[in-house]
Design a protein around this motif. Sequence first.
Motif, PDB file in Angstrom:
ATOM      1  N   UNK A 561      54.641  39.674  23.876  1.00  0.00           N
ATOM      2  CA  UNK A 561      54.551  38.455  24.731  1.00  0.00           C
ATOM      3  C   UNK A 561      53.567  38.139  24.389  1.00  0.00           C
ATOM      4  N   UNK A 562      53.430  37.056  25.084  1.00  0.00           N
ATOM      5  CA  UNK A 562      51.791  36.441  24.507  1.00  0.00           C
ATOM      6  C   UNK A 562      52.173  35.082  25.830  1.00  0.00           C
ATOM      7  N   UNK A 563      50.327  34.928  26.517  1.00  0.00           N
ATOM      8  CA  UNK A 563      50.380  34.387  27.790  1.00  0.00           C
ATOM      9  C   UNK A 563      49.197  33.916  27.576  1.00  0.00           C
ATOM     10  N   UNK A 564      49.483  32.305  26.997  1.00  0.00           N
ATOM     11  CA  UNK A 564      48.553  31.547  27.324  1.00  0.00           C
ATOM     12  C   UNK A 564      47.978  30.581  27.948  1.00  0.00           C
ATOM     13  N   UNK A 565      47.136  31.839  29.323  1.00  0.00           N
ATOM     14  CA  UNK A 565      47.289  30.964  30.377  1.00  0.00           C
ATOM     15  C   UNK A 565      45.589  31.332  30.946  1.00  0.00           C
ATOM     16  N   UNK A 566      45.757  30.755  31.959  1.00  0.00           N
ATOM     17  CA  UNK A 566      43.711  30.711  32.605  1.00  0.00           C
ATOM     18  C   UNK A 566      45.032  31.936  33.592  1.00  0.00           C
ATOM     19  N   UNK A 567      43.957  32.991  33.844  1.00  0.00           N
ATOM     20  CA  UNK A 567      44.544  34.353  34.726  1.00  0.00           C
ATOM     21  C   UNK A 567      44.290  33.586  36.170  1.00  0.00           C
ATOM     22  N   UNK A 568      43.044  33.554  36.249  1.00  0.00           N
ATOM     23  CA  UNK A 568      42.165  32.529  37.579  1.00  0.00           C
ATOM     24  C   UNK A 568      43.408  31.432  38.515  1.00  0.00           C
ATOM     25  N   UNK A 569      44.197  30.849  36.982  1.00  0.00           N
ATOM     26  CA  UNK A 569      44.348  29.319  38.333  1.00  0.00           C
ATOM     27  C   UNK A 569      45.791  29.978  38.767  1.00  0.00           C
ATOM     28  N   UNK A 570      46.089  29.235  39.892  1.00  0.00           N
ATOM     29  CA  UNK A 570      46.716  29.057  40.878  1.00  0.00           C
ATOM     30  C   UNK A 570      47.795  27.411  41.021  1.00  0.00           C
ATOM     31  N   UNK A 571      48.936  28.022  41.171  1.00  0.00           N
ATOM     32  CA  UNK A 571      50.074  27.446  41.191  1.00  0.00           C
ATOM     33  C   UNK A 571      50.843  26.742  42.295  1.00  0.00           C
ATOM     34  N   UNK A 572      51.758  26.110  42.125  1.00  0.00           N
ATOM     35  CA  UNK A 572      52.424  25.497  43.678  1.00  0.00           C
ATOM     36  C   UNK A 572      53.524  25.296  43.425  1.00  0.00           C
ATOM     37  N   UNK A 573      55.119  25.946  43.570  1.00  0.00           N
ATOM     38  CA  UNK A 573      55.701  25.358  43.150  1.00  0.00           C
ATOM     39  C   UNK A 573      57.220  26.304  43.389  1.00  0.00           C
ATOM     40  N   UNK A 574      58.275  26.099  43.309  1.00  0.00           N
ATOM     41  CA  UNK A 574      59.745  27.258  43.584  1.00  0.00           C
ATOM     42  C   UNK A 574      59.571  28.987  42.633  1.00  0.00           C
ATOM     43  N   UNK A 575      58.308  29.749  43.363  1.00  0.00           N
ATOM     44  CA  UNK A 575      58.442  30.544  43.223  1.00  0.00           C
ATOM     45  C   UNK A 575      59.879  32.144  42.792  1.00  0.00           C
ATOM     46  N   UNK A 576      60.817  31.804  43.077  1.00  0.00           N
ATOM     47  CA  UNK A 576      62.077  32.656  43.752  1.00  0.00           C
ATOM     48  C   UNK A 576      62.946  31.512  42.381  1.00  0.00           C
ATOM     49  N   UNK A 577      62.642  29.709  42.244  1.00  0.00           N
ATOM     50  CA  UNK A 577      63.661  29.183  41.518  1.00  0.00           C
ATOM     51  C   UNK A 577      62.956  30.041  39.925  1.00  0.00           C
ATOM     52  N   UNK A 578      61.518  30.430  39.514  1.00  0.00           N
ATOM     53  CA  UNK A 578      61.010  30.519  38.515  1.00  0.00           C
ATOM     54  C   UNK A 578      61.803  31.934  37.910  1.00  0.00           C
ATOM     55  N   UNK A 579      61.901  32.626  39.292  1.00  0.00           N
ATOM     56  CA  UNK A 579      61.726  33.625  38.457  1.00  0.00           C
ATOM     57  C   UNK A 579      63.451  34.321  38.461  1.00  0.00           C
ATOM     58  N   UNK A 580      64.344  34.024  38.946  1.00  0.00           N
ATOM     59  CA  UNK A 580      65.421  33.654  38.631  1.00  0.00           C
ATOM     60  C   UNK A 580      65.726  32.956  37.537  1.00  0.00           C
TER      61      UNK A 580
END
Length: 835
Positions: A561-580
């Motif tokens: 697993x490799x997450x090239x993301x800023x851990x402190x960054x928050x995004x807005x969107x459809x969380x349930x759809x992304x998880x599915x």
Amino acid sequence: MMDLKIFQRKFKVSLFSMMVFAFFLLVAMISLYVVRDKILENSHIMGRELAAHFAVKDTARLKGQEMLLRSAAQSMARMQQMKPDMSDAELESALLHFTEYMQRNAEVARFDMCAVINGRLVGGRSSEQKVDVHSLRWYQAALQNNNEVAYTNLYQYGKSNERVLTMAVRFGAADVLAMNVYPERLNVLLVDNQLPQHSYYYLCDPNGNIMFTINDRDMTIEAQQPYVDKLFEEIRRGDSDKVQYITDYEGEKRCVYYTVSNTGWISIVTIPYADLLGDYKSLMYWFVLTLAIFLLLVGGLALRERSLNKQVEEFVEVTRVMSRSFLAVFRVNYVTNRYYMVKAENIGFDPGAEGDYDELLQQLVGYVEPEAAEEFAETFSRTNIKELVERNINDFGGEFRQRLGKGYKWVNVRLMRDELLKPDEAIFFYREVDEEKQKELEHMQVTEHALRVARENVKSRNMFFSAMSHDMRAPLNGIIGMAELAELHKDDCGMVRDYIKKIRSSGEQLLTLINDILDMARLDNAKVEHVQETFSLAKVAGDIGDVFAAQAELEQKYFEQQLLLDENELVSGDLQGLQQILNNILSNAVKYTQAQGRISFLVRKELGDGRRRPQYTFIVKDTGCGMSEKFLEKIFNPFERDSRFGVPKVVGTGLGMTIVKSLVERLEGTIHITSRVDEGTCVIISLPFNVAKNAGETKHVQPKLKDFAGCRVLVAEDNDINMEIISELLTMNGLEVLPAADGRAAVELFKQSEPGSISMVLMDMQMPELNGCEAAQAIRRLERADAQSVPILALTGNDEPDAVEAAMAAGMNDYMIKPLKMKLLAQKMGEYLSH
């Protein structure tokens, strides 16, 4: 004496002729008067219908704006329910979001929005000043109009006295959402309204103020307002069922037609009176000319009357069986082989032609399309006609494609015998049926398409039931079989624990199948709602990856697993759809990878490329069995599975990738899959998210159910097994349970309890006596302080928006989907019992 008799006879004839002429003249004058009235009547009907049509059309166009306003109001109401204490800044942000959304979807190009929430004016240009909301006309109108959209009259607004009207709708008890529309922008909605030449159209509010106009006058709306005021005076003074007239600026008499729409707006059309009677004037000129010619020809026609009687009788016989809709009509004698042409259009014959029928038939064959020429010649040959006559068939023919003008069109060609004709004669006629035939062919195509779709639906249904019967039997057999084995080995705790573990695993498999089916049904019915949430993409992706990493480790597979993301960054969107989406893709990667195989999960934020929203890429690679090119082409089709030899047989509906594809497209993303047999698969998904803010260092502690030990929970559940499970889990964590077997019992238990002693109510939606909604409403109506404050959570297996809205409308605070998750229950209790 003879001369006297002759004179008397001539006098009688002349007197009779004069009486006939006077009668004709009287009838003609009466006819002209009737025609004039009929023209005016028809014109009046047209004018009223034109005004009504514009009113209906304009109102229908604005219905779209109403729908968008209602949708925004419903969303604002849900936000208020979820967070009643929203600040003005948050409300301003929500209004800005709704405005941007509606500007993308609305037909009105210029508008702004504002709202009255909790007695405060939010948004709009007036929000900078303190305003008494009760003085706002649109606010009072919306409150009086209940949940319907209310419209204000046109009024002037601001320092520049800009003309504006307001649409407003109430949500909640006294909250109102409003949209300010500027009438000059109504041109966008109404520009395609077409009027008769020299006619004027005005759209006015109930007070008569011009909102929009279509005319050829080079005048401002303010300059035209007095003219419309005069129209209103005439309309109010006259009978609404009669046509009104008015004289315009140029002294021209005009007919006035109007109608009132359900919004109270008045649609007015004025048409020049002279234009309405234009055809009547032409008719008068022709009448006078015809009368003069008639007087000149009466004498000549009388001399030829006897010779023409015979021809007139023959033509009368023909016209009785001939319709004006025919392209060509021939009178044919099939014994003498002669024809006489009565009428012909677009087939190369001159009216009045006559001659040999066989030669006529050969000429007609030349116009028929080549494929049908031989059939046409045989059908209408004299030999075939005689055979049909002997069999007493008096009407026969068919439909052929014939050259008319530059192309071929369908015509109906018939030969008909009638008692009014001579025994050896028949009428041979053509009638164009191209439009009817095209409709018939289109209907046949539609029917064939419907049959094909029906067959495909039957095939899909059979595939569905076949897949379900197979996939659902496996976990059901596992549940039943393990339960029987547990009962046989009830004294062996180790074996019983193993059986219970397998029963739970089979139950989760069965739940997954059911959830896939429900998700697909919602996607097909367009009932999926995307809830916008703010979350840490790094944490969500990491949590999901950790779950599958643990599963891969148990199955002796390598998970990277490799997450090239800023851990402190928050995004807005459809969380349930992304998880599915991620759960489906990672689940497939793990399932179809053999032991010692590798699965890699990479998430990265793409560099800026000028797009409005940042793009995030999710890449899942595995070294599993892979897919064939043939299956890869139909991987997103419902119920499809790779049936080649060597593919692992795993439980599933064949709907997972269909759901993923639909969710990715609804989230405005893309998905790309590459795969090779026995080498593995790579799935690349790109999704846009709005960057919200940095998460900082704040960490939230998730509550546990045992943190609420000592709380008393009223559980309303009619299913004994479900009640036993919920009660046992709550009791094990130190909570006290008050069980109720139906809705009425739940209400009675709450009545009998000490005020404030019940911390929460878990309410099943489907129960006898009283259902969940009815029981919740009954509790809220009780005259005790805690009846309004006690949290009531709906327990339901149906998460459709209608069911959720019904629960909220009944007074419930929230809902949870069965089977109940203790972690989610603890979270809900933390939300409602911590304050």
